[in-house]
Design an enzyme around this catalytic site. Structure first.
Site, PDB file in Angstrom:
ATOM      1  N   CYS A  80       0.826  -1.211   0.000  1.00  0.00           N
ATOM      2  CA  CYS A  80       0.000   0.000   0.000  1.00  0.00           C
ATOM      3  C   CYS A  80       0.862   1.263   0.000  1.00  0.00           C
ATOM      4  CB  CYS A  80      -0.929   0.005   1.216  1.00  0.00           C
ATOM      5  SG  CYS A  80      -2.332  -1.083   0.987  1.00  0.00           S
ATOM      6  N   HIS A 146       2.090  -4.767   9.738  1.00  0.00           N
ATOM      7  CA  HIS A 146       0.954  -4.984   8.827  1.00  0.00           C
ATOM      8  C   HIS A 146      -0.234  -5.571   9.609  1.00  0.00           C
ATOM      9  CE1 HIS A 146       3.126  -4.174   5.162  1.00  0.00           C
ATOM     10  NE2 HIS A 146       3.809  -5.296   5.117  1.00  0.00           N
ATOM     11  N   LYS A 301       6.758   1.005  -9.884  1.00  0.00           N
ATOM     12  CA  LYS A 301       6.319   2.174 -10.638  1.00  0.00           C
ATOM     13  C   LYS A 301       5.885   3.311  -9.725  1.00  0.00           C
ATOM     14  CE  LYS A 301       4.391   0.580 -15.050  1.00  0.00           C
ATOM     15  NZ  LYS A 301       3.115   0.359 -15.739  1.00  0.00           N
TER      16      LYS A 301
HETATM   17  P1  PAP Z   1       5.488  -3.566   1.625  1.00  0.00           P
HETATM   18  O1  PAP Z   1       4.147  -3.233   2.162  1.00  0.00           O
HETATM   19  O2  PAP Z   1       5.642  -5.006   1.289  1.00  0.00           O
HETATM   20  O3  PAP Z   1       6.604  -3.040   2.431  1.00  0.00           O
HETATM   21  P2  PAP Z   1       5.314  -1.377  -0.247  1.00  0.00           P
HETATM   22  O4  PAP Z   1       6.450  -0.506  -0.013  1.00  0.00           O
HETATM   23  O5  PAP Z   1       3.974  -0.940   0.213  1.00  0.00           O
HETATM   24  O6  PAP Z   1       5.617  -2.876   0.207  1.00  0.00           O
HETATM   25  O7  PAP Z   1       5.099  -1.703  -1.790  1.00  0.00           O
HETATM   26  C1  PAP Z   1       5.785  -1.230  -2.805  1.00  0.00           C
HETATM   27  C2  PAP Z   1       4.849  -0.326  -3.601  1.00  0.00           C
HETATM   28  O8  PAP Z   1       5.097   1.018  -3.196  1.00  0.00           O
HETATM   29  C3  PAP Z   1       5.201  -0.419  -5.055  1.00  0.00           C
HETATM   30  O9  PAP Z   1       4.030  -0.075  -5.794  1.00  0.00           O
HETATM   31  P3  PAP Z   1       3.834  -0.489  -7.319  1.00  0.00           P
HETATM   32  O10 PAP Z   1       4.072  -1.959  -7.409  1.00  0.00           O
HETATM   33  O11 PAP Z   1       2.409  -0.122  -7.645  1.00  0.00           O
HETATM   34  O12 PAP Z   1       4.795   0.308  -8.104  1.00  0.00           O
HETATM   35  C4  PAP Z   1       6.275   0.642  -5.127  1.00  0.00           C
HETATM   36  O13 PAP Z   1       6.592   1.064  -6.427  1.00  0.00           O
HETATM   37  C5  PAP Z   1       5.632   1.735  -4.298  1.00  0.00           C
HETATM   38  N1  PAP Z   1       6.618   2.707  -3.827  1.00  0.00           N
HETATM   39  C6  PAP Z   1       7.848   2.459  -3.325  1.00  0.00           C
HETATM   40  N2  PAP Z   1       8.476   3.607  -3.042  1.00  0.00           N
HETATM   41  C7  PAP Z   1       7.629   4.605  -3.366  1.00  0.00           C
HETATM   42  C8  PAP Z   1       7.726   6.023  -3.308  1.00  0.00           C
HETATM   43  N3  PAP Z   1       8.810   6.629  -2.873  1.00  0.00           N
HETATM   44  N4  PAP Z   1       6.659   6.744  -3.718  1.00  0.00           N
HETATM   45  C9  PAP Z   1       5.538   6.145  -4.168  1.00  0.00           C
HETATM   46  N5  PAP Z   1       5.392   4.806  -4.258  1.00  0.00           N
HETATM   47  C10 PAP Z   1       6.429   4.030  -3.860  1.00  0.00           C
END
Ligand code: PAP
Length: 334
Positions: A80, A146, A301
């Protein structure tokens, strides 16, 4: 010559007989289970689905974690935007130490992944040790989980500690999770079809799911105790990040001063924590977290609405239908 063996999947060490408590083994053998994508099994515990390799950490956390009134916990469902919010909350709390251009060069986010700076409770600290020593953490402690609201350690619910809850449109959440799972699965197991993820999600069977119950638990807690739980949506953060960063700072008890608002501190934090900045850093392009997951898997992304590139309109409508039904009457919409 013998072909080299692929490394064991990250979760394997947490499933070993001598690592798991008897309480966890008993639970695993007594509660309903489903096949998971990792590929391990998911187990229904306290109304939510937890992977077999994680349950030991969940129990240890519930049994041993003692919240302090000054603690700040970031809570999310997986995928998320946890990494983003970890970076933002860390930067907000520590901004005094990195305010001039010299100290900015030493900002911890330049050399450490957000998950290394803001550890998960059940998914790292209590997964790796039954009762870890947290005395070295400076106050206020910034931690993450989580866990659903109803499964939080009692001391978290009883103490005055604060919870920042971040949720995301379920369609983007599923697509993000689907990509992640396919990267984390052993290669020989092949890719999971997106439709399979969607089917399970709509039955409530996903890691820490049902997703809607996770969101509703915190939404209700936030309505009843706004001083304790701040409810934030990823999409709102993306649309107007500076408004929400100020809201977060106010909630955490470290509001921006007039001078900070004038001198670009908010914008500096957002630049540091932006997807483009974090994903381009060497530390986030290589290496693994201590849990065994590759750091680069957390940056894909970072966009709103990416689901349209992977799901048909019918798939989207199906998720919307389930969510509308489940959230009915709550005032909550995605
Ligand atoms: P987790 O809950 O397992 O720790 P989490 O960091 O929530 O994971 O998931 C990664 C998502 O956050 C990815 O989304 P996407 O697959 O739709 O691209 C990731 O790209 C996005 N994410 C990571 N860093 C950022 C950021 N700095 N700004 C916005 N979105 C981000």
């Amino acid at each position: 010559m013998q072909a080299s063996q692929p490394p064991p999947p990250f979760y394997e060490k947490y499933l070993q007989d001598d690592v798991m408590s008897q309480e966890c083994k008993d639970l695993l053998s007594s509660v309903p289970s489903e096949e998971d994508w990792f590929p391990t099994s998911l187990h229904l515990y306290q109304g939510f689905w937890f992977p077999s390799w994680l349950l030991n950490g969940v129990l240890a956390c519930q049994n041993h974690f003692q919240a302090h009134p000054s603690d700040i916990l970031l809570v999310t469902s997986p995928k998320c935007g946890t990494s983003w919010l970890k970076a933002i909350l860390f930067s907000l709390l520590n901004r005094g130490k990195y305010s001039d251009s010299d100290s900015q060069q030493r900002h911890p986010l330049l050399t450490q992944n957000p998950h290394d700076l803001v550890p998960f409770l059940e998914l790292r600290l209590y997964l790796q040790q039954k009762n870890p020593d947290l005395t070295a953490f400076a106050s206020p402690r910034l931690l993450a989980t989580h866990l659903p609201y109803s499964s939080l350690p009692q001391s978290v619910r009883d103490s005055k500690c604060k919870l920042v809850y971040l949720c995301r449109n379920p369609k983007d959440n599923i697509v993000s999770m689907w990509h992640f799972i396919n990267k984390a699965r052993p290669e020989e197991k092949g890719q999971i079809p997106l439709l399979e993820c969607l089917d399970k999600f709509c039955r409530g069977v996903s890691m820490y799911g049902p997703y809607w119950d996770h969101v509703l638990g915190y939404h209700k807690a936030s309505s009843e105790m706004p001083e304790k739980v701040l409810f934030v949506k990823y999409e709102e953060m993306k649309e107007d990040p500076s408004v929400h960063v100020r809201r977060l700072a106010d909630f955490m008890g470290c509001p921006f001063s007039e001078e900070e608002l004038r001198d670009g501190t908010v914008e500096g934090i957002l630049r540091m924590c932006s997807f483009d900045n974090l994903s381009a850093l060497e530390v986030n392009k290589s290496g693994k977290l201590s849990t065994g997951l590759e750091r680069k898997w957390f940056f894909r992304k970072g966009e709103v609405g990416d689901w349209v590139n992977y799901m048909s309109a019918e798939m989207g409508e199906r998720i919307d239908g389930v969510m509308e039904e489940k959230l009915h009457g709550s005032g909550l919409k995605f």
